[in-house]
Design a protein around this motif. Structure first.
Motif, short mmCIF file in Angstrom:
data_model
loop_
_atom_site.label_atom_id
_atom_site.label_comp_id
_atom_site.label_asym_id
_atom_site.label_seq_id
_atom_site.Cartn_x
_atom_site.Cartn_y
_atom_site.Cartn_z
N ARG A 141 3.37 -19.34 -7.06
CA ARG A 141 1.83 -18.65 -7.50
C ARG A 141 1.35 -16.86 -7.16
N LEU A 142 0.26 -16.70 -7.65
CA LEU A 142 0.44 -15.29 -7.29
C LEU A 142 -0.57 -14.79 -6.14
N VAL A 143 0.43 -13.91 -5.67
CA VAL A 143 -0.76 -13.07 -4.20
C VAL A 143 -0.91 -12.24 -4.23
N PHE A 144 -0.54 -11.70 -5.37
CA PHE A 144 -1.77 -10.15 -5.27
C PHE A 144 -1.22 -9.63 -6.93
N GLY A 145 -2.16 -9.10 -7.01
CA GLY A 145 -2.27 -7.95 -8.71
C GLY A 145 -3.07 -8.60 -9.75
N ASP A 146 -3.25 -8.37 -10.87
CA ASP A 146 -4.24 -8.69 -12.06
C ASP A 146 -3.28 -9.45 -12.66
N PRO A 147 -3.82 -10.63 -12.77
CA PRO A 147 -3.27 -11.94 -14.01
C PRO A 147 -2.64 -11.53 -15.13
N GLU A 148 -3.92 -10.70 -15.37
CA GLU A 148 -3.70 -10.46 -17.07
C GLU A 148 -3.36 -9.16 -17.06
N LYS A 180 0.85 -1.31 0.15
CA LYS A 180 0.08 -0.10 -0.05
C LYS A 180 0.75 1.76 -0.20
N PRO A 181 1.70 1.55 1.27
CA PRO A 181 2.75 2.34 0.50
C PRO A 181 3.61 3.09 -0.56
N ILE A 182 3.52 1.74 -1.38
CA ILE A 182 4.22 2.39 -2.32
C ILE A 182 3.47 2.90 -3.59
N SER A 183 4.01 4.11 -3.88
CA SER A 183 2.78 5.47 -4.52
C SER A 183 3.60 4.61 -5.86
N LEU A 184 2.94 4.85 -6.99
CA LEU A 184 2.82 4.60 -8.72
C LEU A 184 2.62 5.84 -9.83
N PRO A 185 2.69 5.45 -10.67
CA PRO A 185 1.94 6.26 -10.93
C PRO A 185 0.09 6.35 -11.72
N ARG A 186 0.13 7.25 -11.83
CA ARG A 186 -1.38 6.70 -12.64
C ARG A 186 -1.78 5.33 -13.38
N HIS A 187 -2.52 4.97 -13.41
CA HIS A 187 -2.79 3.53 -14.42
C HIS A 187 -1.72 2.51 -14.26
N LEU A 188 -0.72 2.87 -13.70
CA LEU A 188 0.44 1.45 -12.89
C LEU A 188 -0.28 0.81 -12.13
N GLY A 189 0.16 -0.32 -11.37
CA GLY A 189 -0.10 -1.48 -10.38
C GLY A 189 0.97 -2.55 -10.25
N ILE A 190 1.28 -3.04 -8.70
CA ILE A 190 2.04 -4.29 -8.87
C ILE A 190 1.38 -5.67 -8.59
N ARG A 191 2.12 -6.49 -9.11
CA ARG A 191 2.24 -7.58 -9.42
C ARG A 191 3.08 -8.23 -8.45
N LEU A 192 3.09 -9.52 -7.94
CA LEU A 192 3.01 -9.96 -6.57
C LEU A 192 3.09 -11.21 -7.26
N THR A 193 4.35 -11.96 -6.72
CA THR A 193 4.22 -13.66 -7.51
C THR A 193 4.79 -14.52 -6.08
N LEU A 194 4.89 -15.35 -5.47
CA LEU A 194 5.61 -15.39 -4.40
C LEU A 194 6.06 -17.87 -5.15
N GLY A 195 6.95 -17.99 -5.02
CA GLY A 195 7.18 -19.27 -6.29
C GLY A 195 6.54 -19.30 -7.71
N VAL A 226 2.57 -3.08 -14.09
CA VAL A 226 2.09 -3.84 -14.93
C VAL A 226 0.73 -2.46 -15.20
N PHE A 227 0.41 -3.04 -15.69
CA PHE A 227 -0.24 -1.46 -16.29
C PHE A 227 -2.37 -1.83 -15.74
N THR A 228 -2.44 -0.80 -14.81
CA THR A 228 -3.47 -0.98 -14.34
C THR A 228 -4.85 -0.89 -15.44
N ASP A 229 -4.01 0.18 -16.42
CA ASP A 229 -5.30 1.21 -17.13
C ASP A 229 -4.34 1.37 -18.35
#
Ligand code: ADP
Length: 581
Positions: free
Chosen positions: A284-291, A267-282, A310-313
């Motif tokens: 397995r996707l644990v956070f973010g949009d797989p597509e 949450k505290p990691i600020s990103l420019p608009r239209h971008l987001g984070i995807r996190l994979t452990l091993g 990743v691009f959120t929009d």
């Protein structure tokens, strides 16, 4: 040559667009450079956040024995050694001389001793003393604050030295934590720690064999450098073992728990608009949009965490680039269109010019030819006359006719030359239209008669229709029209010349001119048919002169053809004021 720069412009435009896109992506990548590292850190800590051992599901000693949470024996082990504290406890409890209040205080005093040990049955002396002190104290209504302190001490001890009684004791102690709760944080921490240890115990019981397998796998490895390692993925549970020199910590969390931790950590990691984070452990996707499409990514092989920006929009991100592309595409399209139009115009002008050059060549040869034949004929007839020929009258008439044709041709050529050089001048005067056309008809009667053609004139009587015209020019136009009618409709025996209402028309009964040629024949040098097959004489400027003269009189010239023949109309003035017959 015209299209080449446009194609180059298009290529440069496309290249520029690609550059633009690449630059926008590079800029976005640069803007998030440090964020990937932060995300990796969050990813590798989602299982181990908080101080140990609270967050570790279990801690094992180096030889694989569970060292936390302590196991609670189902039956306490009896204590054979004599314990003075235990004896003291029994003594206080059984002393009939003491009041309940005295008993309570005495029990608390006992519980405050260092290292109270266990009773003969194996229960903790301090816990029993405190529990009974609370029960007696409650009965004699000792101050609530005091009771709360005692209950807190019992809670801490029950957590620290767990037995099968701990659960019950914690529940009982909780009753004394009255409002406002004293030592709230410490009390809660103790209870939380108990709950966590309790949950861990249950977890170890449930997954004991799987965990043992993991431990064996780890302890069999001699690779001490691998301090942190993904061991495996259970059903919806992540296990992680961390091997330190002295102990092995097992972290286990449900996928849901990890996702929640990840969400909180990211949450505290600020990103420019239209971008987001995807996190994979091993794996397995644990956070973010797989597509979502990836902008940039980082891998940490040690913790097997992959972080991706990743691009959120995506559409919104590329919108300005797309708009620029569309604008450039329009520009290129317009440039291509303009160049195309230019090219087409140039091509037409070129074709036209070529035709004109060819026509001029024809014109020159036609004029020479037209001059040669009558001159030769006149020469022959003059020789014959000189030799005293008997056909004097006929030859004289023929010579006069040829001279008239020559004169007409020369006048046409001179008129054309004047028009070309822009030095033609018109002399407008009032003239009698009827007389004018009659004079022209008279002029053309001999050559017509030569071919057995009669010219019928339908014109107003003398003095009835006057108009402001250049009489010479109109006369020449009518002569040209009559000459054509004689030339191109020889088998027909009559030509009608009509004048009236500012219009003059010449109608013959010849072969109708095709619709496609009706405009072209008024252009200079245009002659229908090919030069080789054409039989009629002519140089191709007669009708263009007629048209020019009509325009000089604010009128126009045109032809109407149908199966009965052709009618050429010369309009003097803005419109014909009488119907054309
Ligand atoms: P020229 O008669 O010297 O060829 P013109 O400019 O007078 O040149 O005529 C152009 C063309 O128009 C002619 O070559 C002919 O094909 C066509 N034309 C003109 N008048 C007639 C007519 N009365 N009947 C048929 N065709 C005609």
């Amino acid at each position: 040559m015209i299209l080449l720069p446009v194609l180059a412009l298009g290529a440069v435009g496309l290249w520029q667009l690609r550059q633009d896109r690449a630059a926008a992506l590079a800029e976005a990548r640069a803007a998030v450079e440090g964020k990937l590292e932060e995300a990796i850190q969050v990813g590798s800590s989602v299982l181990t956040t908080g101080p140990r051992p609270e967050t570790a599901t279990a801690i094992f000693s180096a030889n694989g024995e569970v060292s936390w949470p302590e196991s609670i024996p189902l039956v306490p082990s009896p204590n054979s050694a004599s314990n003075p504290h235990a004896e003291k406890l029994n003594q206080i409890m059984g002393d009939p001389r003491l009041t309940l209040s005295e008993q309570a205080h005495a029990l608390h005093e006992l519980a405050s001793m260092e290292d109270c040990g266990a009773t003969a049955a194996g229960f903790q002396v301090r816990q029993l003393a405190l529990r009974n002190a609370l029960l007696f104290g409650k009965e004699v209504k000792i101050e609530a604050v005091t009771l709360r302190d005692w209950a807190f001490d019992l809670t801490v001890d029950a957590v620290k030295h767990p037995t099968i009684l701990s659960e019950k004791l914690l529940l009982e102690a909780r009753e004394f934590n009255t409002d406002p709760p004293a030592k709230e944080t410490a009390w809660n921490r103790a209870l939380e720690s108990w709950d966590r240890a309790h949950a861990s115990r249950q977890f170890l019981q449930e997954h004991g064999s799987a965990i043992q397998g993991l431990l064996n796998g780890l302890t069999n490895q001699d690779d001490e450098a691998t301090l942190s390692k993904w061991i495996g993925t259970g059903p919806g549970i992540f296990f992680k073992l961390r091997k330190d020199p002295e102990e092995i910590s097992l972290y286990a969390l449900t996928a849901e728990g990890i996702s929640q931790n990840a969400a909180t950590g990211l949450k505290p990691i600020s990103l420019p608009r239209h971008l987001g984070i995807r996190l994979t452990l091993g794996d397995r996707l644990v956070f973010g949009d797989p597509e979502a499409e990836v902008l940039s990514m980082a891998n940490d092989p040690m913790s097997k965490v992959r972080a991706e920006i990743v691009f959120t929009d995506r559409d919104a991100f590329f919108k300005p680039i797309r708009q620029r592309s569309v604008r450039t595409a329009w520009l290129i399209a317009f440039a291509v269109l303009a160049a195309g139009i230019g090219w087409f115009a140039a091509w037409r002008a070129f074709v036209r010019q070529r035709q004109l050059v060819a026509m001029k060549d024809n014109f020159v040869s036609a004029v020479s030819h037209e001059l040669k034949a009558p001159i030769a004929a006149i020469g022959l007839m003059a020789e014959e006359l000189g030799a005293g020929s008997e056909k004097r009258v006929e030859y004289t008439r023929l010579i006069a006719g040829e001279c008239a044709r020559l004169g007409s041709l020369v006048e046409n050529v001179l008129d054309y030359a004047r028009i070309e050089s822009g030095s033609d001048e018109f002399n407008f005067e009032e003239a009698d239209l009827g007389e004018l056309v009659r004079a022209a008809a008279e002029l053309m009667r001999p050559p017509a008669a030569e071919r057995g053609i009669e010219i019928q004139v339908q014109a107003p009587p003398a003095g009835e229709h006057c108009a402001i015209v250049d009489a010479r020019a109109i006369g020449r136009a009518v002569v040209n029209l009559l000459d054509n009618a004689i030339k191109y409709a020889p088998s027909e025996k009559s030509i009608t010349l009509t004048a009236g209402g500012d219009c003059i028309s010449v109608a013959d009964k010849g072969i109708p001119i095709p619709a496609s040629e009706r405009r072209q024949i008024f252009e200079r040098f245009y002659r229908s048919g090919s030069e080789l097959t054409r039989e009629t004489k002519g140089v191709g400027i007669g009708l263009s002169l007629v048209s020019h003269i009509a325009k000089a009189h604010s009128g126009k010239a045109w032809v109407e053809s149908d199966k009965t023949g052709n009618r050429f109309i010369l309009q003097i003035g803005e419109q014909c004021s009488a119907p054309i017959q």
